[in-house]
Design a protein around this motif. Structure first.
Motif, short mmCIF file in Angstrom:
data_model
loop_
_atom_site.label_atom_id
_atom_site.label_comp_id
_atom_site.label_asym_id
_atom_site.label_seq_id
_atom_site.Cartn_x
_atom_site.Cartn_y
_atom_site.Cartn_z
N LEU A 270 0.83 -1.21 0.00
CA LEU A 270 0.00 0.00 0.00
C LEU A 270 0.86 1.26 0.00
N LYS A 271 1.95 1.27 0.77
CA LYS A 271 2.84 2.43 0.78
C LYS A 271 3.51 2.61 -0.58
N SER A 272 3.94 1.51 -1.19
CA SER A 272 4.57 1.60 -2.51
C SER A 272 3.57 2.05 -3.57
N ALA A 273 2.32 1.59 -3.47
CA ALA A 273 1.31 2.01 -4.44
C ALA A 273 1.00 3.50 -4.31
N ALA A 274 0.96 4.02 -3.09
CA ALA A 274 0.74 5.45 -2.91
C ALA A 274 1.89 6.26 -3.48
N ALA A 275 3.14 5.81 -3.24
CA ALA A 275 4.30 6.51 -3.80
C ALA A 275 4.34 6.40 -5.32
N LEU A 276 3.94 5.24 -5.86
CA LEU A 276 3.91 5.06 -7.31
C LEU A 276 2.86 5.95 -7.95
N ARG A 277 1.74 6.10 -7.30
CA ARG A 277 0.70 7.00 -7.83
C ARG A 277 1.17 8.45 -7.82
N ARG A 278 1.88 8.85 -6.77
CA ARG A 278 2.34 10.23 -6.67
C ARG A 278 3.46 10.52 -7.67
N SER A 279 4.34 9.56 -7.88
CA SER A 279 5.47 9.80 -8.78
C SER A 279 5.07 9.72 -10.25
N SER A 280 4.04 8.91 -10.56
CA SER A 280 3.63 8.73 -11.96
C SER A 280 2.65 9.78 -12.43
N GLY A 281 2.20 10.64 -11.55
CA GLY A 281 1.25 11.66 -11.97
C GLY A 281 -0.16 11.15 -12.21
N GLY A 282 -0.51 10.01 -11.66
CA GLY A 282 -1.86 9.46 -11.80
C GLY A 282 -1.93 8.22 -12.67
N ASP A 283 -0.94 7.98 -13.53
CA ASP A 283 -0.95 6.78 -14.39
C ASP A 283 -0.24 5.65 -13.65
N THR A 284 -0.93 5.10 -12.63
CA THR A 284 -0.29 4.13 -11.75
C THR A 284 -0.08 2.80 -12.42
N LEU A 285 -1.03 2.34 -13.21
CA LEU A 285 -0.94 1.00 -13.80
C LEU A 285 0.17 0.93 -14.85
N LYS A 286 0.33 1.98 -15.61
CA LYS A 286 1.41 1.99 -16.59
C LYS A 286 2.77 2.00 -15.90
N ALA A 287 2.88 2.76 -14.81
CA ALA A 287 4.12 2.78 -14.05
C ALA A 287 4.39 1.44 -13.38
N LEU A 288 3.31 0.69 -13.02
CA LEU A 288 3.49 -0.62 -12.40
C LEU A 288 4.14 -1.60 -13.37
N VAL A 289 3.69 -1.61 -14.61
CA VAL A 289 4.28 -2.50 -15.61
C VAL A 289 5.74 -2.12 -15.87
N ALA A 290 6.00 -0.81 -15.94
CA ALA A 290 7.38 -0.38 -16.15
C ALA A 290 8.28 -0.76 -14.98
N MET A 291 7.76 -0.68 -13.76
CA MET A 291 8.55 -1.06 -12.60
C MET A 291 8.82 -2.56 -12.60
N ALA A 292 7.83 -3.36 -13.03
CA ALA A 292 8.04 -4.80 -13.09
C ALA A 292 9.07 -5.17 -14.15
N GLN A 293 9.22 -4.35 -15.17
CA GLN A 293 10.21 -4.60 -16.21
C GLN A 293 11.60 -4.11 -15.82
N GLY A 294 11.72 -3.41 -14.69
CA GLY A 294 13.02 -2.95 -14.22
C GLY A 294 13.32 -1.51 -14.54
N ASP A 295 12.38 -0.74 -15.04
CA ASP A 295 12.62 0.66 -15.37
C ASP A 295 12.53 1.51 -14.12
#
Length: 735
Positions: A270-295
């Motif tokens: 939950l903490k990582s998802a909140a930080a991912l939402r804040r850093s991605s500017g709202g596009d959380t799901l796209k940033a999740l796939v990029a994070m899983a790929q190592g970006d």
């Protein structure tokens, strides 16, 4: 006492009980295995720890759910029905489920709640699950019996294509339903705006309880929205996290399917998802796939500070930064100017002045840096996860797919109640003599609903009129009267209900029922015309005093004011104001449930109180009075009472009254002396006394000095003799 539906090859109840005893342990073991597979595990507990749960207890539950439509996940009710060991041994799996559905739906309808039951399907994303593909709806084939019972009771039933929670979420997001009743966390991930968990509606209001989980509250408390929750579900582990080992065969599932990211729990997810939402500017799901790929998904200043392995080097007492023990130590601080110790400026709120703390302050604070550091650890673990991006894409695909719901009636209102068909279904579960008592609450509820709808077009005030109406509709019962519940009754502390007296349509004798069976909702009894105490002046004055507790921002719009009054359990609320000729204001009242203007409810208050309340009552309209004041026949002057004797003795009065007014004494019977036998009635409107026209009436108002010089002083009062009053003598002249 219970008629069991036995197999064709068995003729005894004992055989059926032995069969249930053999199958029961297997059934309970299967249920216990599937109990933990209702959505990602651990999320309910963590959200509760963070304070995202809203608890409702007692009367708050009935008040919150009154008049709402709730989508029910039928798999949860089936699961709870099969978890009761005593119920299974007595009724069997199929009839236990039908019994649970009947009793709960009956209780919900009596509380003004419309359940919309959604049955499980075998399509959708069920085949894409990594585990838990065997669900309760597929294990027990009771959908046909449940559908038959609910159709007879008039409750809407929807057959889902796949998961019932996905269809419930689609109904909630489209606005068809207000809430979703389920224990599956996937309902929030599929898009439900509000989920009711552990909903238990008791027969008494004090026994009801419910936990409300709203996506808006979760976002406010934890900073995560629905896409962020989907990302957290993948990180912590989800059934839709399906991966394949590409090294061997594309069809072979990976051992890491459904396990999420290694080393990431629910709290860190939950903490990582909140930080991912804040850093991605709202596009959380796209940033999740990029994070899983190592970006690298976070390039904020807080992330840059978190990557540096530095710590605070400032003084913990005075706050001076980047100092050594020679400058700031036990022998004093040169910067503070002390010879022993430092000044306790940090306790007073002075920030640390070291270079690290200054950079942290510029990056957004220590909380933002800690969140960025948590996201970095999660991203490092996700990049090392085997086929992590494939699992993330599978989770996103399933939770964001569009669920089609085919509805013939978009409103999904309560349909007609077929008592005969429902009775036939219940005869296979309950004893024949108890079926009528089981169905009586449903007959009462649907009778009152139809009567409330008929009261909008016709007036059914007498018992005979309601009996004729019930006979025409084919209803077995009709209401006689209603009264409020008292604190001394068996239903103490229940001010939102009334007790209704019932009678059979075949006769007028009232039924002898306990208070619990006669209890109905207060606004429903008032809508049927059985209760009119809300329009009494005392009740209106109490409601007017309670209206001043309404927030100012909710007084501006009539709909907001009515909604607030309904939340406060008020029956009526003042929504309009009319200015009278006297300067006061007349308030018009609106029923909070039917939104109709109560024509008989009127309350006159000072204009200062209406202006103080403001809002919709700030500018009262001028009321037009179409009523004409009729002159009541009665005593107009002494001349009419004495039959002309006073006129002959006073010529001034005769000249002033050339056209005498009509009196009701002209045709009144007279005695021998000519005096009316009946006393004259008092007129509503009298002309003002004037010394020029009526010398017999003393002047009570104070005249000005100029008038005193022109007008002769009034003659002193005189006592008339009995003969004059009886008409036997003539009145002496006033001159």
């Amino acid at each position: 006492q219970v008629r069991e539906e036995l197999p064709s090859h068995a003729n005894s109840v004992q055989f059926h009980k032995q069969e249930c005893a053999i199958r029961l342990p297997c059934v309970l073991n299967l249920l216990s295995d599937n109990a933990e597979q209702m959505g990602p595990p651990g999320f309910w507990v963590e959200l509760q720890r963070q304070g995202a749960r809203k608890q409702l207890r007692g009367k708050e539950v009935d008040r919150f759910l009154d008049g709402k439509r709730i989508a029910v996940d039928a798999a949860i009710w089936l699961y709870e029905a099969q978890c009761q060991r005593d119920l299974l041994q007595r009724f069997g799996p199929a009839r236990a489920a039908v019994k649970i559905f009947f009793e709960r739906c009956c209780r919900w309808l009596r509380k003004g709640i419309l359940p919309i039951v959604v049955l499980e399907g075998e399509g959708g994303g069920r085949g894409e699950r990594a585990c838990g593909s065997i669900r309760l709806g597929k294990t027990f084939s009771v959908h046909a019996k449940v559908r038959e019972l609910l159709s007879a009771m008039g409750i809407p039933v929807i057959q889902a294509e796949g998961e019932a929670e996905a269809t419930c979420a689609a109904l909630s997001s489209s606005g068809v339903c207000d809430h979703v009743a389920t224990s599956d966390f996937d309902a929030l991930l599929f898009g439900a705006s509000s989920v009711l968990r552990e909903l238990n509606l008791g027969d008494r209001p004090a026994d009801s309880r419910c936990d409300v989980w709203e996506i808006s509250t979760i976002e406010q408390v934890l900073g995560v929205d629905r896409p962020a929750l989907i990302a957290a579900a993948f990180l912590a582990g989800s059934d839709y996290d399906v991966r394949h080992d590409t090294e061997f065969a594309a069809s072979q599932p990976s051992q890491r399917s459904g396990s999420g990211v290694r080393g990431v729990g629910v709290r860190q997810a939950l903490k990582s998802a909140a930080a991912l939402r804040r850093s991605s500017g709202g596009d959380t799901l796209k940033a999740l796939v990029a994070m899983a790929q190592g970006d690298d998904v976070d390039d904020s200043p807080a992330s840059q500070v978190a990557k540096e392995k530095r710590k605070c080097r400032g003084c913990k007492t005075c706050g001076h930064g980047d100092v050594s023990k020679k400058i700031c130590g036990k022998r004093g601080c040169k910067l503070c100017g002390t010879s022993s110790g430092c000044l306790p400026r940090r306790q007073e709120g002075f920030p640390c002045q070291c270079s690290y703390c200054l950079r942290v302050h510029d990056a957004g604070g220590h909380a933002r840096v800690r969140s960025a550091r948590t996201l970095q650890r999660t991203a490092s673990n996700a990049s090392d996860e085997q086929s992590g991006s494939q699992g993330a894409e599978a989770v996103i695909k399933q939770y964001t797919r569009k669920t089609e719901v085919s509805l013939e009636d978009k409103s999904l209102n309560c349909q007609g109640f077929d008592g005969h068909q429902t009775s036939q279904i219940l005869c296979g579960i309950f004893a024949a003599e108890s079926v009528e008592s089981k169905l009586r609450p449903l007959h009462f509820e649907f009778c009152l609903r139809q009567l409330a709808h008929a009261s909008n077009t016709m007036q059914l005030k007498s018992d005979q009129e309601r009996r004729d109406w019930a006979s025409q509709k084919g209803l077995p019962y009709f209401p006689l009267s209603a009264k409020r519940t008292h604190a001394q009754s068996e239903i103490a502390g229940d001010p939102c209900h009334a007790l209704v007296e019932w009678a059979c349509t075949a006769g007028m004798l009232p039924l002898v029922l306990p208070p619990q069976a006669r209890r109905v909702r207060l606004h429903l009894a008032r809508s049927c015309g059985l209760l009119q105490d809300g329009c009494r002046p005392k009740m209106l004055r109490m409601a007017w005093q309670q209206m001043f507790t309404c927030p100012v921002e909710r007084r501006l719009v009539e709909d907001d004011l009515v909604a607030w009054a309904r939340e406060q359990d008020m029956d009526v609320v003042a929504t309009r104001a009319s200015l009278l000729k006297s300067g006061k204001v007349e308030l018009s009242w609106t029923d909070t449930h039917s939104r109709r203007i109560e024509c008989e409810a009127k309350l006159v208050v000072p204009a200062c109180q209406a202006s103080e309340f403001g809002g919709v009552l700030a500018h009262p309209s001028h009321k037009r009075c179409d009523k004409r004041i009729k002159q009541v026949a009665g005593q107009q002057s002494l001349r009419m009472f004495f039959g002309g004797t006073a006129t002959e003795a006073n010529p001034a009065i005769a000249g002033a009254e050339k056209e005498p007014r009509a009196s009701g004494l002209d045709n009144a019977p007279l005695c021998e002396s000519g005096i009316p036998m009946s006393a004259p009635s008092t007129p509503v409107r009298r002309r003002s006394p004037s010394p020029e026209t009526d010398r017999l009436t003393p002047v009570k108002r104070k005249a000005s000095a100029a008038c005193k010089r022109d007008i002769a002083p009034p003659l002193p009062k005189r006592r008339w003799r009995a003969g004059v009053l009886l008409g036997m003598e003539r009145a002496p002249s006033m001159g």
